[in-house]
Motif scaffolding. Sequence first.
Motif, PDB file in Angstrom:
ATOM      1  N   MET A 152       0.844  -1.168   0.000  1.00 54.80           N
ATOM      2  CA  MET A 152       0.000   0.000   0.000  1.00 54.80           C
ATOM      3  C   MET A 152       0.892   1.234   0.000  1.00 54.80           C
ATOM      4  SD  MET A 152      -2.198   2.176   2.650  1.00 54.80           S
ATOM      5  CE  MET A 152      -1.001   1.898   3.824  1.00 54.80           C
ATOM      6  N   LYS A 153       0.516   2.196  -0.824  1.00 54.94           N
ATOM      7  CA  LYS A 153       1.267   3.436  -0.905  1.00 54.94           C
ATOM      8  C   LYS A 153       0.334   4.601  -0.561  1.00 54.94           C
ATOM      9  CE  LYS A 153       3.016   4.222  -4.931  1.00 54.94           C
ATOM     10  NZ  LYS A 153       3.559   4.649  -6.215  1.00 54.94           N
ATOM     11  N   VAL A 154       0.787   5.502   0.317  1.00 55.89           N
ATOM     12  CA  VAL A 154       0.029   6.697   0.660  1.00 55.89           C
ATOM     13  C   VAL A 154       0.241   7.728  -0.438  1.00 55.89           C
ATOM     14  CG1 VAL A 154      -0.187   8.600   2.293  1.00 55.89           C
ATOM     15  CG2 VAL A 154       0.160   6.273   3.139  1.00 55.89           C
ATOM     16  N   LEU A 155      -0.865   8.238  -0.985  1.00 56.89           N
ATOM     17  CA  LEU A 155      -0.791   9.229  -2.053  1.00 56.89           C
ATOM     18  C   LEU A 155      -1.031  10.649  -1.550  1.00 56.89           C
ATOM     19  CD1 LEU A 155      -2.826   7.273  -4.750  1.00 56.89           C
ATOM     20  CD2 LEU A 155      -0.338   7.422  -4.513  1.00 56.89           C
ATOM     21  N   GLU A 156      -1.872  10.773  -0.525  1.00 59.04           N
ATOM     22  CA  GLU A 156      -2.274  12.104  -0.063  1.00 59.04           C
ATOM     23  C   GLU A 156      -2.883  11.991   1.327  1.00 59.04           C
ATOM     24  OE1 GLU A 156      -4.870  15.669  -2.195  1.00 59.04           O
ATOM     25  OE2 GLU A 156      -4.941  13.642  -3.004  1.00 59.04           O
ATOM     26  N   ARG A 157      -2.668  13.003   2.151  1.00 62.70           N
ATOM     27  CA  ARG A 157      -3.245  13.045   3.501  1.00 62.70           C
ATOM     28  C   ARG A 157      -4.043  14.333   3.684  1.00 62.70           C
ATOM     29  NH1 ARG A 157      -0.578   9.379   6.979  1.00 62.70           N
ATOM     30  NH2 ARG A 157       1.317   8.537   6.051  1.00 62.70           N
ATOM     31  N   GLY A 158      -5.029  14.276   4.554  1.00 60.90           N
ATOM     32  CA  GLY A 158      -5.830  15.462   4.855  1.00 60.90           C
ATOM     33  C   GLY A 158      -6.719  15.196   6.053  1.00 60.90           C
ATOM     34  N   LYS A 159      -7.636  16.136   6.295  1.00 57.99           N
ATOM     35  CA  LYS A 159      -8.600  16.019   7.395  1.00 57.99           C
ATOM     36  C   LYS A 159      -9.926  16.614   6.955  1.00 57.99           C
ATOM     37  CE  LYS A 159      -5.894  15.967  11.582  1.00 57.99           C
ATOM     38  NZ  LYS A 159      -5.714  16.534  12.900  1.00 57.99           N
ATOM     39  N   THR A 160     -10.993  16.081   7.514  1.00 55.56           N
ATOM     40  CA  THR A 160     -12.308  16.680   7.313  1.00 55.56           C
ATOM     41  C   THR A 160     -12.412  17.878   8.254  1.00 55.56           C
ATOM     42  OG1 THR A 160     -13.411  15.397   9.043  1.00 55.56           O
ATOM     43  CG2 THR A 160     -13.334  14.411   6.823  1.00 55.56           C
ATOM     44  N   PRO A 161     -13.359  18.788   8.025  1.00 53.88           N
ATOM     45  CA  PRO A 161     -13.546  19.896   8.963  1.00 53.88           C
ATOM     46  C   PRO A 161     -13.858  19.428  10.389  1.00 53.88           C
ATOM     47  CG  PRO A 161     -14.657  20.391   6.912  1.00 53.88           C
ATOM     48  CD  PRO A 161     -14.190  18.954   6.823  1.00 53.88           C
ATOM     49  N   GLU A 162     -14.420  18.215  10.533  1.00 53.76           N
ATOM     50  CA  GLU A 162     -14.728  17.658  11.859  1.00 53.76           C
ATOM     51  C   GLU A 162     -13.495  17.045  12.511  1.00 53.76           C
ATOM     52  OE1 GLU A 162     -16.509  16.636   9.044  1.00 53.76           O
ATOM     53  OE2 GLU A 162     -18.063  18.131   9.375  1.00 53.76           O
ATOM     54  N   GLY A 163     -12.401  16.945  11.764  1.00 55.03           N
ATOM     55  CA  GLY A 163     -11.152  16.428  12.322  1.00 55.03           C
ATOM     56  C   GLY A 163     -10.827  14.983  12.014  1.00 55.03           C
ATOM     57  N   ALA A 164     -11.658  14.303  11.216  1.00 63.40           N
ATOM     58  CA  ALA A 164     -11.362  12.920  10.849  1.00 63.40           C
ATOM     59  C   ALA A 164     -10.193  12.901   9.859  1.00 63.40           C
ATOM     60  CB  ALA A 164     -12.582  12.249  10.225  1.00 63.40           C
ATOM     61  N   ARG A 165      -9.205  12.076  10.144  1.00 67.68           N
ATOM     62  CA  ARG A 165      -8.059  11.946   9.231  1.00 67.68           C
ATOM     63  C   ARG A 165      -8.500  11.272   7.939  1.00 67.68           C
ATOM     64  NH1 ARG A 165      -3.942   8.518  10.759  1.00 67.68           N
ATOM     65  NH2 ARG A 165      -5.378   7.401  12.091  1.00 67.68           N
ATOM     66  N   LEU A 166      -7.906  11.708   6.833  1.00 67.79           N
ATOM     67  CA  LEU A 166      -8.161  11.126   5.515  1.00 67.79           C
ATOM     68  C   LEU A 166      -6.826  10.741   4.897  1.00 67.79           C
ATOM     69  CD1 LEU A 166     -10.579  13.842   4.084  1.00 67.79           C
ATOM     70  CD2 LEU A 166     -11.237  11.594   4.974  1.00 67.79           C
ATOM     71  N   VAL A 167      -6.789   9.596   4.262  1.00 66.36           N
ATOM     72  CA  VAL A 167      -5.589   9.153   3.562  1.00 66.36           C
ATOM     73  C   VAL A 167      -6.030   8.533   2.237  1.00 66.36           C
ATOM     74  CG1 VAL A 167      -3.501   7.747   3.646  1.00 66.36           C
ATOM     75  CG2 VAL A 167      -4.489   8.617   5.778  1.00 66.36           C
ATOM     76  N   ARG A 168      -5.596   9.125   1.121  1.00 59.77           N
ATOM     77  CA  ARG A 168      -5.857   8.509  -0.184  1.00 59.77           C
ATOM     78  C   ARG A 168      -4.726   7.529  -0.434  1.00 59.77           C
ATOM     79  NH1 ARG A 168      -5.477   9.319  -5.668  1.00 59.77           N
ATOM     80  NH2 ARG A 168      -4.160  11.150  -5.451  1.00 59.77           N
ATOM     81  N   VAL A 169      -5.091   6.284  -0.735  1.00 59.22           N
ATOM     82  CA  VAL A 169      -4.092   5.219  -0.824  1.00 59.22           C
ATOM     83  C   VAL A 169      -4.181   4.480  -2.154  1.00 59.22           C
ATOM     84  CG1 VAL A 169      -3.960   4.870   1.670  1.00 59.22           C
ATOM     85  CG2 VAL A 169      -5.605   3.566   0.357  1.00 59.22           C
ATOM     86  N   ASP A 170      -3.067   3.819  -2.482  1.00 58.12           N
ATOM     87  CA  ASP A 170      -2.999   2.996  -3.681  1.00 58.12           C
ATOM     88  C   ASP A 170      -2.664   1.562  -3.294  1.00 58.12           C
ATOM     89  OD1 ASP A 170      -2.733   2.078  -6.331  1.00 58.12           O
ATOM     90  OD2 ASP A 170      -0.581   2.445  -6.259  1.00 58.12           O
ATOM     91  N   TRP A 171      -3.547   0.658  -3.638  1.00 57.86           N
ATOM     92  CA  TRP A 171      -3.340  -0.770  -3.383  1.00 57.86           C
ATOM     93  C   TRP A 171      -3.006  -1.518  -4.671  1.00 57.86           C
ATOM     94  CZ3 TRP A 171      -2.806  -3.095   1.166  1.00 57.86           C
ATOM     95  CH2 TRP A 171      -3.338  -2.470   2.306  1.00 57.86           C
ATOM     96  N   SER A 172      -2.934  -0.829  -5.799  1.00 57.27           N
ATOM     97  CA  SER A 172      -2.806  -1.504  -7.091  1.00 57.27           C
ATOM     98  C   SER A 172      -1.502  -2.279  -7.256  1.00 57.27           C
ATOM     99  CB  SER A 172      -2.971  -0.507  -8.239  1.00 57.27           C
ATOM    100  OG  SER A 172      -1.904   0.423  -8.265  1.00 57.27           O
ATOM    101  N   GLU A 173      -0.437  -1.847  -6.616  1.00 58.01           N
ATOM    102  CA  GLU A 173       0.823  -2.586  -6.721  1.00 58.01           C
ATOM    103  C   GLU A 173       0.756  -3.906  -5.948  1.00 58.01           C
ATOM    104  OE1 GLU A 173       4.207  -0.200  -5.711  1.00 58.01           O
ATOM    105  OE2 GLU A 173       3.643   1.364  -7.136  1.00 58.01           O
TER     106      GLU A 173
END
Length: 98
Positions: free
Chosen positions: A1-22
């Motif tokens: 798994m590779k992390v592509l991007e990180r962020g947060k919602t306005p409510e504070g929930a962590r977000l991570v866009r990931v790649d599982w294709s490899e």
Amino acid sequence: MKVLERGKTPEGARLVRVDWSEDYPSVYAYGECINAYPIAKESAEGYLTPKRGRTFLLELNCGTEQNAKQVFERLKSGDLALKDCGEYAVNKEYIKLI
């Protein structure tokens, strides 16, 4: 798994866009998944399930990289709420816990 991007919602929930294709090329397209980490407002029954007041993993499979990018940005901006992402949720039961 590779992390592509990180962020947060306005409510504070962590977000991570990931790649599982490899790791799983026959199952996932490049960059189509988002992992979100909201706090459960309710508990699910069973062992190793989300519990009220605790952070849990909500996996979203958006189908394409482009759609995942759009959903990710909308979640970060607050234009879209995690509870409205039921169509993308891998475990649809978890949406009702948000």
